[in-house]
Scaffold this active site. Structure first.
Site, PDB file in Angstrom:
ATOM      1  N   GLN A   1       1.105  -1.598   0.290  1.00  0.00           N
ATOM      2  CA  GLN A   1      -0.004  -0.070   0.260  1.00  0.00           C
ATOM      3  C   GLN A   1       0.876   1.193   0.211  1.00  0.00           C
ATOM      4  O   GLN A   1       0.024   2.238  -0.384  1.00  0.00           O
ATOM      5  CB  GLN A   1      -1.163  -0.404   1.196  1.00  0.00           C
ATOM      6  CG  GLN A   1      -1.476  -0.773   1.316  1.00  0.00           C
ATOM      7  CD  GLN A   1      -2.921  -1.374   2.859  1.00  0.00           C
ATOM      8  OE1 GLN A   1      -2.057  -1.663   3.837  1.00  0.00           O
ATOM      9  NE2 GLN A   1      -4.089  -0.443   3.082  1.00  0.00           N
TER      10      GLN A   1
ATOM     11  N   HIS B   1      -1.803   1.630  -4.473  1.00  0.00           N
ATOM     12  CA  HIS B   1      -1.571   2.993  -4.281  1.00  0.00           C
ATOM     13  C   HIS B   1      -1.005   4.140  -5.509  1.00  0.00           C
ATOM     14  O   HIS B   1      -0.814   5.001  -4.933  1.00  0.00           O
ATOM     15  CB  HIS B   1      -1.669   2.949  -2.716  1.00  0.00           C
ATOM     16  CG  HIS B   1      -2.710   3.129  -2.281  1.00  0.00           C
ATOM     17  ND1 HIS B   1      -2.649   2.486  -0.653  1.00  0.00           N
ATOM     18  CD2 HIS B   1      -3.587   1.865  -2.339  1.00  0.00           C
ATOM     19  CE1 HIS B   1      -4.145   1.949  -0.441  1.00  0.00           C
ATOM     20  NE2 HIS B   1      -4.230   1.720  -1.198  1.00  0.00           N
TER      21      HIS B   1
ATOM     22  N   GLY C   1       2.365  -4.282   8.747  1.00  0.00           N
ATOM     23  CA  GLY C   1       2.380  -3.073   9.092  1.00  0.00           C
ATOM     24  C   GLY C   1       1.122  -2.582   8.330  1.00  0.00           C
ATOM     25  O   GLY C   1       1.097  -1.206   8.287  1.00  0.00           O
ATOM     26  N   THR C   2      -0.175  -3.094   8.724  1.00  0.00           N
ATOM     27  CA  THR C   2      -1.182  -2.487   7.975  1.00  0.00           C
ATOM     28  C   THR C   2      -2.048  -1.827   8.760  1.00  0.00           C
ATOM     29  O   THR C   2      -1.814  -3.001  10.072  1.00  0.00           O
ATOM     30  CB  THR C   2      -1.577  -3.727   7.774  1.00  0.00           C
ATOM     31  OG1 THR C   2      -2.303  -4.422   7.515  1.00  0.00           O
ATOM     32  CG2 THR C   2      -0.040  -3.880   6.040  1.00  0.00           C
ATOM     33  N   SER C   3      -2.683  -1.284   9.188  1.00  0.00           N
ATOM     34  CA  SER C   3      -3.634  -1.088  10.352  1.00  0.00           C
ATOM     35  C   SER C   3      -5.109  -1.714  10.308  1.00  0.00           C
ATOM     36  O   SER C   3      -5.845  -1.814  10.963  1.00  0.00           O
ATOM     37  CB  SER C   3      -3.899   0.472   9.764  1.00  0.00           C
ATOM     38  OG  SER C   3      -4.863   1.048   8.659  1.00  0.00           O
TER      39      SER C   3
ATOM     40  N   ASN D   1       3.170  -6.887  12.970  1.00  0.00           N
ATOM     41  CA  ASN D   1       3.033  -5.679  13.857  1.00  0.00           C
ATOM     42  C   ASN D   1       3.043  -5.661  14.805  1.00  0.00           C
ATOM     43  O   ASN D   1       3.579  -5.914  15.115  1.00  0.00           O
ATOM     44  CB  ASN D   1       1.273  -4.684  13.675  1.00  0.00           C
ATOM     45  CG  ASN D   1       0.425  -4.405  12.721  1.00  0.00           C
ATOM     46  OD1 ASN D   1       1.828  -3.086  12.344  1.00  0.00           O
ATOM     47  ND2 ASN D   1      -0.430  -4.135  12.115  1.00  0.00           N
ATOM     48  N   LEU D   2       3.803  -3.538  14.298  1.00  0.00           N
ATOM     49  CA  LEU D   2       3.979  -3.414  15.809  1.00  0.00           C
ATOM     50  C   LEU D   2       2.598  -3.297  17.113  1.00  0.00           C
ATOM     51  O   LEU D   2       2.944  -3.579  17.849  1.00  0.00           O
ATOM     52  CB  LEU D   2       4.104  -1.405  15.803  1.00  0.00           C
ATOM     53  CG  LEU D   2       4.426  -1.268  16.985  1.00  0.00           C
ATOM     54  CD1 LEU D   2       5.927  -1.211  17.268  1.00  0.00           C
ATOM     55  CD2 LEU D   2       4.866   0.724  16.485  1.00  0.00           C
ATOM     56  N   GLU D   3       1.510  -3.539  16.433  1.00  0.00           N
ATOM     57  CA  GLU D   3      -0.169  -3.661  17.412  1.00  0.00           C
ATOM     58  C   GLU D   3      -0.254  -4.220  16.689  1.00  0.00           C
ATOM     59  O   GLU D   3      -0.573  -4.386  15.545  1.00  0.00           O
ATOM     60  CB  GLU D   3      -0.591  -1.702  18.479  1.00  0.00           C
ATOM     61  CG  GLU D   3      -0.423  -0.922  17.064  1.00  0.00           C
ATOM     62  CD  GLU D   3      -1.012   0.379  17.729  1.00  0.00           C
ATOM     63  OE1 GLU D   3      -1.452   0.819  17.810  1.00  0.00           O
ATOM     64  OE2 GLU D   3      -0.046   0.297  18.837  1.00  0.00           O
TER      65      GLU D   3
ATOM     66  N   ALA E   1       9.091  -3.941  12.805  1.00  0.00           N
ATOM     67  CA  ALA E   1       9.015  -4.554  11.168  1.00  0.00           C
ATOM     68  C   ALA E   1      10.677  -4.757  11.632  1.00  0.00           C
ATOM     69  O   ALA E   1      10.520  -6.793  10.816  1.00  0.00           O
ATOM     70  CB  ALA E   1       8.969  -4.068  10.352  1.00  0.00           C
TER      71      ALA E   1
END
Length: 229
Positions: free
Chosen positions: A92, A109, A176-178, A202-204, A220
């Site tokens: 993305q 994107h 690393g995606t929301s 992911n970080l969270e 990451a």
């Protein structure tokens, strides 16, 4: 490691390279209004303001360097290819850090270091600032160049190719995606429906973390290396 891996990356994979994310507490869209800076209507209304914003982002990308997560993905892609497998990398992100690390990536994107002419459709490399009246290198028209990125309200790129790759995979990994931006956020559900194993790095936890079979959280640069070792 599976032999046909689909990897989706988001802004979190480039955060440790100094490039901002979008929706967290310090994210880009908390500091700037996307409706003023990232829509076709905004560009038509005030192209100078929009181009100045993307000039700033482009300078950040040019100054950034790939981190250990980018390099780990490039190495994993090469290892799989060497033994007849495949790591399809769908991002993305509009930066070129995957490529500079040595990977091949599909940018759903778009790419910030490219421009697109609204008159002839030509796509051209762009590493410096973009002036409002800069002529298109192909057709010569001035004032028609815009960043070759997907703005709000526009269709993401390469969707058919991405869908084909997902259907031909046996492991889906989101990094690393929301989990909040569609259609990318829907890929994990599609992967599960296809019978793929799913993993979130992911970080969270993301918004759709509950859909993943395996989750690993941390920077990451650390967890991507560990997972693809």
């Amino acid at each position: 490691m599976a032999e046909a891996v689909f990897v989706l990356t988001g802004a979190g994979v480039s955060a440790e390279s100094g490039l901002g994310t979008f929706r967290d507490a310090g994210g880009l869209w908390r500091r700037f209004d996307p409706m003023r800076l990232a829509t076709p209507e905004a560009f038509a209304r005030d192209p100078a303001e929009v181009l100045a914003f993307y000039d700033l982002r482009r300078r950040g990308v040019v100054a950034a360097q790939p981190n250990a997560a980018h390099r780990a993905l490039a190495e994993a892609q090469a290892r799989l290819a060497a033994r007849g497998g495949r790591l399809f990398l769908c991002t993305q992100n509009v930066d070129d850090l995957h490529e500079r690390a040595g990977a091949e990536a599909v940018h759903m994107h778009g790419e910030l270091l490219k421009t697109r002419c609204q008159a002839c459709g030509g796509i051209h490399a762009q590493h410096g600032d973009l002036g409002v009246d800069e002529p298109c290198p192909a057709c010569g028209r001035a004032g028609g160049l815009r960043p070759d990125v997907v703005w709000f309200g526009e269709m993401p790129k390469h969707l058919d190719r991405i869908d084909e790759a997902l259907r031909g995979s046996d492991l889906f990994v989101a990094i690393g995606t929301s989990g909040s931006v569609y259609p990318a956020a829907g890929y994990v559900a599609e992967a599960r429906a296809l019978g793929l194993r799913t993993c979130e790095l992911n970080l969270e936890p993301s918004d759709n973390a509950h859909l993943f079979d395996l989750v690993r959280y941390g920077p990451a640069s650390e967890i991507v290396q560990e997972f693809f070792r």
